[in-house]
Design a protein around this motif. Structure first.
Motif, PDB file in Angstrom:
ATOM      1  N   ALA A 121     -24.049  -2.535  -1.609  1.00 24.87           N
ATOM      2  CA  ALA A 121     -25.244  -1.212  -1.657  1.00 24.87           C
ATOM      3  C   ALA A 121     -24.751  -0.314  -2.758  1.00 24.87           C
ATOM      4  O   ALA A 121     -25.826   0.757  -2.987  1.00 24.87           O
ATOM      5  CB  ALA A 121     -25.370  -0.883  -0.359  1.00 24.87           C
ATOM      6  N   LEU A 122     -23.601  -0.318  -2.898  1.00 20.99           N
ATOM      7  CA  LEU A 122     -23.041   0.117  -4.045  1.00 20.99           C
ATOM      8  C   LEU A 122     -21.749  -0.252  -5.272  1.00 20.99           C
ATOM      9  O   LEU A 122     -20.880  -0.494  -5.195  1.00 20.99           O
ATOM     10  CB  LEU A 122     -21.876   1.401  -3.547  1.00 20.99           C
ATOM     11  CG  LEU A 122     -22.407   2.368  -1.802  1.00 20.99           C
ATOM     12  CD1 LEU A 122     -21.231   2.920  -1.198  1.00 20.99           C
ATOM     13  CD2 LEU A 122     -23.009   3.224  -2.733  1.00 20.99           C
ATOM     14  N   PRO A 123     -22.918  -1.122  -6.119  1.00 24.97           N
ATOM     15  CA  PRO A 123     -22.680  -2.137  -6.876  1.00 24.97           C
ATOM     16  C   PRO A 123     -21.470  -1.273  -7.861  1.00 24.97           C
ATOM     17  O   PRO A 123     -20.812  -1.891  -8.761  1.00 24.97           O
ATOM     18  CB  PRO A 123     -23.654  -2.701  -7.288  1.00 24.97           C
ATOM     19  CG  PRO A 123     -24.524  -2.093  -7.391  1.00 24.97           C
ATOM     20  CD  PRO A 123     -24.527  -1.191  -5.875  1.00 24.97           C
ATOM     21  N   SER A 124     -21.841   0.061  -7.975  1.00 23.61           N
ATOM     22  CA  SER A 124     -21.139   1.056  -8.998  1.00 23.61           C
ATOM     23  C   SER A 124     -19.108   1.407  -8.337  1.00 23.61           C
ATOM     24  O   SER A 124     -18.762   1.687  -9.732  1.00 23.61           O
ATOM     25  CB  SER A 124     -21.864   1.668  -9.455  1.00 23.61           C
ATOM     26  OG  SER A 124     -21.939   3.143  -8.577  1.00 23.61           O
ATOM     27  N   TYR A 125     -19.123   0.971  -7.256  1.00 19.63           N
ATOM     28  CA  TYR A 125     -17.336   1.175  -7.234  1.00 19.63           C
ATOM     29  C   TYR A 125     -17.180  -0.064  -7.571  1.00 19.63           C
ATOM     30  O   TYR A 125     -17.497  -1.331  -7.546  1.00 19.63           O
ATOM     31  CB  TYR A 125     -17.941   1.235  -5.917  1.00 19.63           C
ATOM     32  CG  TYR A 125     -18.325   2.972  -5.780  1.00 19.63           C
ATOM     33  CD1 TYR A 125     -17.516   3.922  -5.294  1.00 19.63           C
ATOM     34  CD2 TYR A 125     -19.409   3.057  -5.139  1.00 19.63           C
ATOM     35  CE1 TYR A 125     -17.964   5.102  -5.801  1.00 19.63           C
ATOM     36  CE2 TYR A 125     -20.236   4.164  -4.673  1.00 19.63           C
ATOM     37  CZ  TYR A 125     -19.298   5.105  -5.029  1.00 19.63           C
ATOM     38  OH  TYR A 125     -19.509   6.528  -5.002  1.00 19.63           O
ATOM     39  N   GLY A 176     -15.711  -6.910   5.115  1.00 17.58           N
ATOM     40  CA  GLY A 176     -17.329  -5.531   5.467  1.00 17.58           C
ATOM     41  C   GLY A 176     -18.015  -5.197   4.746  1.00 17.58           C
ATOM     42  O   GLY A 176     -18.503  -3.919   4.103  1.00 17.58           O
ATOM     43  N   THR A 177     -16.483  -3.950   4.066  1.00 19.71           N
ATOM     44  CA  THR A 177     -16.494  -2.798   2.583  1.00 19.71           C
ATOM     45  C   THR A 177     -16.736  -3.927   1.380  1.00 19.71           C
ATOM     46  O   THR A 177     -18.242  -3.167   0.440  1.00 19.71           O
ATOM     47  CB  THR A 177     -15.333  -2.900   2.563  1.00 19.71           C
ATOM     48  OG1 THR A 177     -14.678  -3.699   2.188  1.00 19.71           O
ATOM     49  CG2 THR A 177     -15.844  -1.708   3.707  1.00 19.71           C
ATOM     50  N   PHE A 178     -16.953  -5.414   1.214  1.00 18.25           N
ATOM     51  CA  PHE A 178     -17.223  -6.027   0.365  1.00 18.25           C
ATOM     52  C   PHE A 178     -18.603  -6.739   0.693  1.00 18.25           C
ATOM     53  O   PHE A 178     -18.958  -6.922  -0.436  1.00 18.25           O
ATOM     54  CB  PHE A 178     -16.677  -7.282   0.140  1.00 18.25           C
ATOM     55  CG  PHE A 178     -15.076  -7.305  -0.077  1.00 18.25           C
ATOM     56  CD1 PHE A 178     -15.159  -6.788  -2.705  1.00 18.25           C
ATOM     57  CD2 PHE A 178     -13.680  -7.303   0.238  1.00 18.25           C
ATOM     58  CE1 PHE A 178     -13.495  -6.505  -3.010  1.00 18.25           C
ATOM     59  CE2 PHE A 178     -12.442  -6.940  -0.879  1.00 18.25           C
ATOM     60  CZ  PHE A 178     -12.835  -6.313  -2.223  1.00 18.25           C
ATOM     61  N   ILE A 179     -18.869  -6.653   1.463  1.00 18.19           N
ATOM     62  CA  ILE A 179     -20.163  -7.233   1.734  1.00 18.19           C
ATOM     63  C   ILE A 179     -21.252  -5.496   1.397  1.00 18.19           C
ATOM     64  O   ILE A 179     -22.453  -5.586   0.992  1.00 18.19           O
ATOM     65  CB  ILE A 179     -20.655  -7.786   3.441  1.00 18.19           C
ATOM     66  CG1 ILE A 179     -19.897  -9.097   3.127  1.00 18.19           C
ATOM     67  CG2 ILE A 179     -22.465  -7.738   3.852  1.00 18.19           C
ATOM     68  CD1 ILE A 179     -19.685  -9.349   4.590  1.00 18.19           C
TER      69      ILE A 179
END
Length: 89
Positions: A14-18, A7-10
């Motif tokens: 939304a937060l591609p900079s992390y 779920g966090t990879f999906i």
């Protein structure tokens, strides 16, 4: 645990900079804090001798049983992301 990490990879879109390791860490944190929230609410309900915390969702123990995993995970992830954002500046 695998579902939380997936779920966090999906959510990473939304937060591609992390970086990927932050997503992996968030998945583990979300999994642990979600289970902790469920256990804490179960202990509170057991101590107060309340089986169902409401009648909004019959047969499911109430609305609180559907949201108890969010009690610790949402604030923890919020503050973790806030700290990560502050450390980037």
């Amino acid at each position: 645990l695998l579902g939380a990490i997936l779920g966090t990879f999906i959510f990473r879109y939304a937060l591609p900079s992390y970086p990927v390791y932050i997503c992996l860490f968030l998945g583990v944190v979300i999994d642990i804090t979600s289970q902790l929230g469920d256990l804490v609410i179960s202990v509170i309900k057991r101590d107060t001798k309340v089986k169902d915390s409401g009648h909004a969702i019959p047969g499911h123990g109430g609305l609180l049983d559907r949201c108890d995993s969010l009690i610790f995970s949402i604030p923890f992830v919020y503050y973790l992301l806030t700290l990560l954002e502050l450390s980037r500046h």
